[in-house]
Design a protein around this motif. Structure first.
Motif, PDB file in Angstrom:
ATOM      1  N   GLY A  34       0.819  -1.213   0.000  1.00 56.58           N
ATOM      2  CA  GLY A  34       0.000   0.000   0.000  1.00 56.58           C
ATOM      3  C   GLY A  34       0.847   1.255   0.000  1.00 56.58           C
ATOM      4  N   LEU A  35       1.903   1.252   0.809  1.00 58.74           N
ATOM      5  CA  LEU A  35       2.792   2.412   0.847  1.00 58.74           C
ATOM      6  C   LEU A  35       3.524   2.596  -0.473  1.00 58.74           C
ATOM      7  CD1 LEU A  35       4.277   2.125   4.446  1.00 58.74           C
ATOM      8  CD2 LEU A  35       2.622   3.785   3.592  1.00 58.74           C
ATOM      9  N   ARG A  36       3.944   1.504  -1.084  1.00 55.45           N
ATOM     10  CA  ARG A  36       4.605   1.609  -2.387  1.00 55.45           C
ATOM     11  C   ARG A  36       3.666   2.170  -3.442  1.00 55.45           C
ATOM     12  NH1 ARG A  36       7.695  -4.171  -2.480  1.00 55.45           N
ATOM     13  NH2 ARG A  36       9.335  -3.612  -1.011  1.00 55.45           N
ATOM     14  N   ALA A  37       2.430   1.696  -3.433  1.00 56.71           N
ATOM     15  CA  ALA A  37       1.451   2.194  -4.402  1.00 56.71           C
ATOM     16  C   ALA A  37       1.192   3.686  -4.177  1.00 56.71           C
ATOM     17  CB  ALA A  37       0.152   1.405  -4.287  1.00 56.71           C
ATOM     18  N   ALA A  38       1.080   4.091  -2.928  1.00 56.10           N
ATOM     19  CA  ALA A  38       0.878   5.506  -2.629  1.00 56.10           C
ATOM     20  C   ALA A  38       2.091   6.329  -3.053  1.00 56.10           C
ATOM     21  CB  ALA A  38       0.605   5.692  -1.138  1.00 56.10           C
ATOM     22  N   GLY A  39       3.277   5.796  -2.825  1.00 54.83           N
ATOM     23  CA  GLY A  39       4.498   6.490  -3.243  1.00 54.83           C
ATOM     24  C   GLY A  39       4.576   6.643  -4.751  1.00 54.83           C
TER      25      GLY A  39
END
Length: 75
Positions: A34-39
């Motif tokens: 999720g954090l990678r996608a948001a980044g």
């Protein structure tokens, strides 16, 4: 009473196979994914904003070059 007939969209065997595939083979959502996608989304947004600002600056420079009386006012 009126009964509405709604046909089955999938056979029982197909529905079981589909449910088995969805429940057993799908990966759980993780915090890092999720954090990678948001980044990635933030990075794409920042690049798009940067391209927009660069296009605006280039348009102003081209207009200024065409007409030396250009003064950046909206009127």
């Amino acid at each position: 009473m009126n009964h509405v007939y709604t046909p089955n969209l999938m056979s029982d065997a197909l529905e079981r196979a589909y449910a088995y595939t969805i429940l057993n083979e799908s990966q759980p959502l993780g915090l890092t994914k999720g954090l990678r996608a948001a980044g990635r989304a933030l990075r794409r947004g920042a690049k798009a904003v940067g391209r927009g600002v660069a296009n605006m600056i280039n348009a102003q420079a081209e207009a200024r070059a065409r007409n030396m009386l250009y003064n950046r006012t909206h009127w």
